[in-house]
Scaffold this motif. Structure first.
Motif, mmCIF file in Angstrom:
data_model
loop_
_atom_site.group_PDB
_atom_site.id
_atom_site.type_symbol
_atom_site.label_atom_id
_atom_site.label_comp_id
_atom_site.label_asym_id
_atom_site.label_seq_id
_atom_site.Cartn_x
_atom_site.Cartn_y
_atom_site.Cartn_z
ATOM 1 N N PHE A 132 105.386 -72.901 -54.257
ATOM 2 C CA PHE A 132 104.958 -73.180 -53.125
ATOM 3 C C PHE A 132 103.639 -72.878 -52.606
ATOM 4 O O PHE A 132 103.024 -72.113 -53.126
ATOM 5 C CB PHE A 132 106.037 -72.185 -52.369
ATOM 6 C CG PHE A 132 105.764 -72.018 -50.796
ATOM 7 C CD1 PHE A 132 105.381 -71.056 -50.271
ATOM 8 C CD2 PHE A 132 106.312 -73.072 -50.039
ATOM 9 C CE1 PHE A 132 105.140 -70.892 -49.021
ATOM 10 C CE2 PHE A 132 106.172 -72.936 -48.594
ATOM 11 C CZ PHE A 132 105.528 -71.887 -48.089
ATOM 12 N N VAL A 133 103.105 -73.626 -51.866
ATOM 13 C CA VAL A 133 101.814 -73.454 -51.404
ATOM 14 C C VAL A 133 102.116 -73.170 -49.906
ATOM 15 O O VAL A 133 101.319 -72.168 -49.364
ATOM 16 C CB VAL A 133 100.845 -74.769 -51.468
ATOM 17 C CG1 VAL A 133 99.533 -74.638 -50.534
ATOM 18 C CG2 VAL A 133 100.645 -75.011 -52.923
ATOM 19 N N GLY A 134 102.584 -73.757 -49.066
ATOM 20 C CA GLY A 134 102.571 -73.778 -47.666
ATOM 21 C C GLY A 134 103.771 -74.785 -46.913
ATOM 22 O O GLY A 134 104.135 -75.711 -47.710
ATOM 23 N N THR A 135 103.990 -74.488 -45.667
ATOM 24 C CA THR A 135 105.234 -75.384 -45.129
ATOM 25 C C THR A 135 104.764 -75.180 -43.759
ATOM 26 O O THR A 135 104.518 -74.342 -43.008
ATOM 27 C CB THR A 135 106.410 -74.943 -45.445
ATOM 28 O OG1 THR A 135 107.476 -75.801 -44.789
ATOM 29 C CG2 THR A 135 106.836 -73.551 -44.834
ATOM 30 N N TYR B 215 102.482 -69.778 -45.401
ATOM 31 C CA TYR B 215 101.721 -69.897 -46.595
ATOM 32 C C TYR B 215 101.903 -69.092 -47.651
ATOM 33 O O TYR B 215 102.338 -67.727 -47.400
ATOM 34 C CB TYR B 215 100.320 -69.762 -46.172
ATOM 35 C CG TYR B 215 99.761 -70.715 -45.499
ATOM 36 C CD1 TYR B 215 99.967 -70.144 -43.903
ATOM 37 C CD2 TYR B 215 99.347 -72.257 -45.444
ATOM 38 C CE1 TYR B 215 99.409 -71.486 -43.078
ATOM 39 C CE2 TYR B 215 98.931 -72.818 -44.826
ATOM 40 C CZ TYR B 215 98.959 -72.614 -43.247
ATOM 41 O OH TYR B 215 98.715 -73.463 -42.402
ATOM 42 N N ALA B 216 101.734 -69.368 -49.128
ATOM 43 C CA ALA B 216 101.979 -68.341 -50.090
ATOM 44 C C ALA B 216 100.795 -67.269 -50.114
ATOM 45 O O ALA B 216 99.762 -67.463 -49.411
ATOM 46 C CB ALA B 216 101.856 -69.271 -51.537
ATOM 47 N N CYS C 237 103.612 -83.206 -51.834
ATOM 48 C CA CYS C 237 104.147 -82.875 -50.404
ATOM 49 C C CYS C 237 105.600 -83.140 -50.662
ATOM 50 O O CYS C 237 105.964 -83.945 -51.400
ATOM 51 C CB CYS C 237 103.375 -83.597 -49.279
ATOM 52 S SG CYS C 237 103.691 -85.232 -49.353
ATOM 53 N N ALA C 238 106.465 -82.665 -49.741
ATOM 54 C CA ALA C 238 107.669 -82.691 -49.877
ATOM 55 C C ALA C 238 108.394 -82.560 -48.364
ATOM 56 O O ALA C 238 107.651 -81.770 -47.549
ATOM 57 C CB ALA C 238 108.398 -81.622 -50.729
ATOM 58 N N PHE D 240 110.643 -71.901 -49.061
ATOM 59 C CA PHE D 240 109.628 -71.640 -49.937
ATOM 60 C C PHE D 240 109.905 -72.127 -51.289
ATOM 61 O O PHE D 240 109.190 -71.893 -52.299
ATOM 62 C CB PHE D 240 109.509 -70.200 -50.246
ATOM 63 C CG PHE D 240 109.292 -69.302 -49.010
ATOM 64 C CD1 PHE D 240 109.855 -68.216 -48.596
ATOM 65 C CD2 PHE D 240 108.605 -70.114 -47.787
ATOM 66 C CE1 PHE D 240 109.787 -67.661 -47.330
ATOM 67 C CE2 PHE D 240 108.091 -69.418 -46.628
ATOM 68 C CZ PHE D 240 108.836 -68.220 -46.216
ATOM 69 N N LEU D 241 111.202 -72.675 -51.703
ATOM 70 C CA LEU D 241 111.456 -72.986 -52.786
ATOM 71 C C LEU D 241 111.704 -74.621 -53.148
ATOM 72 O O LEU D 241 112.065 -75.164 -51.803
ATOM 73 C CB LEU D 241 112.806 -72.491 -53.481
ATOM 74 C CG LEU D 241 112.670 -70.855 -53.417
ATOM 75 C CD1 LEU D 241 114.211 -70.426 -53.765
ATOM 76 C CD2 LEU D 241 111.718 -70.814 -54.517
#
Length: 122
Positions: free
Chosen positions: A47-50, A60-61, A96-97, A104-105
């Protein structure tokens, strides 16, 4: 179906910046939370961020340490990951997702792009 296409990766020197883009098509982009993940060679996807659907919430991570920023424009069906002060350890394929909620997963996201490669040289 929601299609996601990342772009903006490349080779950059340590300390430099890159802005990754993720363009969405096919469904209502504005209804999805968007996440960024990365995967280094031989490592698991991390995870980097969302960002949530209306940009009111971002996470953010820990390793981001204020260097990365996620923004989105629902009118443009696009989310960006601005990366500053890049380090060699940021080298990875960035994905990206899209998902129904911020998470976070990886399993929290049902749609994924193909990834864009980022290489940070020392």
């Amino acid at each position: 179906q929601l299609q996601l296409v990342e772009s903006g990766g490349g080779l950059v020197q340590a300390g430099g910046s890159l802005r990754l883009s993720c363009a969405a098509s096919g469904r209502t982009f504005s209804s999805y939370a968007m996440g960024w993940f990365r995967q280094a060679p031989g490592k698991e996807r991390k995870f980097v961020g969302t960002i949530n659907w209306d940009s009111s919430t971002t996470y953010y991570a820990d390793f981001v340490e204020g260097r990365f920023t996620i923004n989105r424009d629902n009118a443009m069906n696009t989310v960006w990951l601005q990366m500053n002060s890049l380090k060699p350890e940021d080298t990875a394929v960035y994905y990206c997702a899209a998902g129904n909620n911020t998470g976070f997963l990886p399993y929290a996201y049902g749609y994924w792009g193909q990834g864009t490669e980022v290489t940070v040289s020392s």
